[in-house]
Scaffold this motif. Sequence first.
Motif, PDB file in Angstrom:
ATOM      1  N   LYS A   1      26.658 -19.382  29.862  1.00  0.00           N
ATOM      2  CA  LYS A   1      26.851 -20.623  30.641  1.00  0.00           C
ATOM      3  C   LYS A   1      28.265 -21.128  30.447  1.00  0.00           C
ATOM      4  O   LYS A   1      28.956 -21.490  31.397  1.00  0.00           O
ATOM      5  CB  LYS A   1      25.849 -21.694  30.189  1.00  0.00           C
ATOM      6  N   ARG A   2      28.700 -21.112  29.171  1.00  0.00           N
ATOM      7  CA  ARG A   2      30.034 -21.606  28.840  1.00  0.00           C
ATOM      8  C   ARG A   2      31.099 -20.739  29.526  1.00  0.00           C
ATOM      9  O   ARG A   2      32.062 -21.247  30.095  1.00  0.00           O
ATOM     10  CB  ARG A   2      30.213 -21.562  27.319  1.00  0.00           C
ATOM     11  N   LEU A   3      30.860 -19.428  29.521  1.00  0.00           N
ATOM     12  CA  LEU A   3      31.828 -18.496  30.093  1.00  0.00           C
ATOM     13  C   LEU A   3      31.987 -18.723  31.592  1.00  0.00           C
ATOM     14  O   LEU A   3      33.103 -18.834  32.101  1.00  0.00           O
ATOM     15  CB  LEU A   3      31.375 -17.055  29.826  1.00  0.00           C
ATOM     16  N   PHE A   4      30.842 -18.813  32.295  1.00  0.00           N
ATOM     17  CA  PHE A   4      30.934 -18.957  33.750  1.00  0.00           C
ATOM     18  C   PHE A   4      31.471 -20.319  34.164  1.00  0.00           C
ATOM     19  O   PHE A   4      31.925 -20.503  35.283  1.00  0.00           O
ATOM     20  CB  PHE A   4      29.579 -18.669  34.399  1.00  0.00           C
ATOM     21  N   ALA A   5      31.435 -21.285  33.235  1.00  0.00           N
ATOM     22  CA  ALA A   5      31.985 -22.602  33.538  1.00  0.00           C
ATOM     23  C   ALA A   5      33.460 -22.698  33.139  1.00  0.00           C
ATOM     24  O   ALA A   5      34.129 -23.685  33.451  1.00  0.00           O
ATOM     25  CB  ALA A   5      31.181 -23.674  32.808  1.00  0.00           C
ATOM     26  N   ASP A   6      33.952 -21.658  32.469  1.00  0.00           N
ATOM     27  CA  ASP A   6      35.324 -21.684  31.940  1.00  0.00           C
ATOM     28  C   ASP A   6      36.321 -21.292  33.029  1.00  0.00           C
ATOM     29  O   ASP A   6      36.267 -20.159  33.525  1.00  0.00           O
ATOM     30  CB  ASP A   6      35.391 -20.696  30.759  1.00  0.00           C
TER      31      ASP A   6
ATOM     32  N   GLU B   1      40.130 -17.069  36.050  1.00  0.00           N
ATOM     33  CA  GLU B   1      41.504 -16.616  36.271  1.00  0.00           C
ATOM     34  C   GLU B   1      41.680 -15.189  35.745  1.00  0.00           C
ATOM     35  O   GLU B   1      42.275 -14.321  36.391  1.00  0.00           O
ATOM     36  CB  GLU B   1      42.488 -17.555  35.582  1.00  0.00           C
ATOM     37  N   VAL B   2      41.127 -14.966  34.557  1.00  0.00           N
ATOM     38  CA  VAL B   2      41.201 -13.646  33.930  1.00  0.00           C
ATOM     39  C   VAL B   2      40.451 -12.615  34.778  1.00  0.00           C
ATOM     40  O   VAL B   2      40.909 -11.489  34.967  1.00  0.00           O
ATOM     41  CB  VAL B   2      40.615 -13.730  32.499  1.00  0.00           C
TER      42      VAL B   2
ATOM     43  N   THR C   1      48.944 -12.947  33.588  1.00  0.00           N
ATOM     44  CA  THR C   1      48.766 -11.495  33.476  1.00  0.00           C
ATOM     45  C   THR C   1      47.591 -11.151  32.568  1.00  0.00           C
ATOM     46  O   THR C   1      47.374  -9.991  32.248  1.00  0.00           O
ATOM     47  CB  THR C   1      50.035 -10.821  32.907  1.00  0.00           C
ATOM     48  N   LYS C   2      46.831 -12.154  32.146  1.00  0.00           N
ATOM     49  CA  LYS C   2      45.802 -11.899  31.132  1.00  0.00           C
ATOM     50  C   LYS C   2      44.580 -11.194  31.731  1.00  0.00           C
ATOM     51  O   LYS C   2      43.948 -11.702  32.628  1.00  0.00           O
ATOM     52  CB  LYS C   2      45.365 -13.221  30.494  1.00  0.00           C
TER      53      LYS C   2
END
Lengths: 308, 356
Positions: free
Chosen positions: A73-78, A83-84, A263-264
């Motif tokens: 959940k945290r990842l998809f909201a980040d 961007e990465v 570029t990450k």
Amino acid sequence: MSAVAHREAATGGLWSRMSLGQKQVIWAWGFLAVPLVFYAVIRFWPTFQAFYLSVTDWTITRPASYVGLENYKRLFADPLFWEVFRNTFMYLILGTPISLLISFVVAYYLDRVRFMHSFIRALYFLPFLTTAAAMAWVWRWFYQPVPIGVINDILAGLGIPQQPFLRSTSQALPAVLAPAVWAGLGFQIIIFLAGLRAIPVTYYEAARIDGLSEGAILRKITIPLLKPTLVFLVVFSSIGFLRIFDQVYNINSNDPGGPLNSTKPLVLMIYQTAFSSYEMGYAAAQTVVLFMILLVISLVQLRLMRDR
Amino acid sequence: MATIELDRLVKRYGQTTVVHGIDLSIQDGEFVVLVGPSGCGKSTTLRMIAGLEEISGGEIRIANRVVNDLQPKDRNIAMVFQNYAIYPHMTVAENIAFGLYRSTLSKSEKRQRVEQAAETLGLSHLLERRPSALSGGQRQRVAIGRAMVRDPAAFLFDEPLSNLDAQLRTQMRIEIKRLHHRLGTTSVFVTHDQVEAMTMADRIVVMRDGHILQVGTPLELYEKPVDVFTARFIGSPTMNLLPATLKEGGAELSTGGLIRVSPPSAPRADVLIGARPQDLVPSSPDTPGLTVSGNVVVVETLGSETLVHIENAGQTIIGSAPGRQIPKVGEHLTLHAPLDRLYCFDKSTEKALAIR
């Protein structure tokens, strides 16, 4: 006679009572056991461990406790993840076609060159042997402003304004991609050359007699017959670009993935989450996502490019 | 349909000359077989006719037009390769239609041509298959179909049967021969197999080391070989050759025995007397000719005839007995060939001499 032989066999050990087929099976599994155990311990177990860690909040200093899908959940909201995610796919959709096109063109013409063929092939292969760190350093110099940077020197010589390259958020990603493409060319050229060599010469001769032009031969014979090679290289190079890391990490070592994360790639994000922030659970969740992306893309490519 | 003429044709690779200025004239509608051991230049010659190899010297004319510098596609020829050269990623129909790649026919006309060719070759039910689903013989037929569909001036075959098993080879041999009778297209066929050459050719061209040794009908080559090489190359098993010395009144075999032959115009000392195994049969020597005797060492039972190997003064000589008459190994046997079935060659030049 047979009764005696039977009794003799029965009195022997377990081994002598087994059939030839059973013995072969035991031998085969005996030899397979070593790599199998190695793979299970070194590869599969950590993989499952990563799946487990992705649903915990392990941070090295604190023991792992189950948090459910909290990390995801945290990842998809980040916003950084998205961007990465975009960057990773830029590497993929720019890198794969460009590198395949260049390597095919080089291989196609190199195949016809007899003069110093092996030497030229070796030259193309050389970057593949070079470490990414050394390569990144050299390319970093290339991208420097005048008078250090070769590229800007040439641009200046032609009267074109200097370019920021690695210092620009829009130019940095292609600038990082270029050495990555260059480094992989040698390998792809060798594979393409092998594929081209495997096509029997009589196919071309028959086509010449039937009156096909060079272009038609390429379109109707060479490329269709290279399909197995092409499928392999597309999948292989896609996986390579989706997992891009060392090129990015080394070319901008004081701010890896910069400027401003432009570029990450995903692997670098995982690395930083795990070994800068020590959020192992969160990093594991990112790894699982990367794994799913790789799996889906590879399967889709194999599906699309299989017999059609 | 067309004639093909080779005029002092030369092929060189760097310093090595592989074809030494050969001359050959092929009539319209003729089936000519180039035969010889590997490396004799037969395939190179064919590839020069096709335009796949550049010509180092001389001239090639197809239908009276010099084609030396023409691209293969402009020579209006079709070629069938040893490994078939049919494309694995296309269906049978697409492969055959490839022969019409440059044709300006409409789609339906092309389709009709392909179907016609497939019908002739018995491929109609396979048109939608991929080559991987075909047998070797069927693949070779597809290759022939692709050659046929264009209605070329000449067919060039480069050892097309070498990849097939023995039974299929015999069958395809007949099929190609029948096809030639139907179409009447000038054909040049390269093979190293003398049986193929004998059974298929209107005329055979025997080649060796880049030279043409002899050109003639199969029977001419069998009956009147110009030299030892052709004599041994044509016919199976190969001709027996016995060293002899020409003398007044006949030829004396080195193993003993005189053959009463009229000496050739220019008397030469050392010669080789040749006799084909088929002519050397167990019989009493009541007519003049060659008589050899010795112990049987090997017997090859072929059913229609029996090949008998006898040992005569250190040399093995092959003769033949009728199919049902099988001599025993170790048995003493006398073989005899009549005078008019013997051949004579000069030992040093290996050229044929007239002895009859």
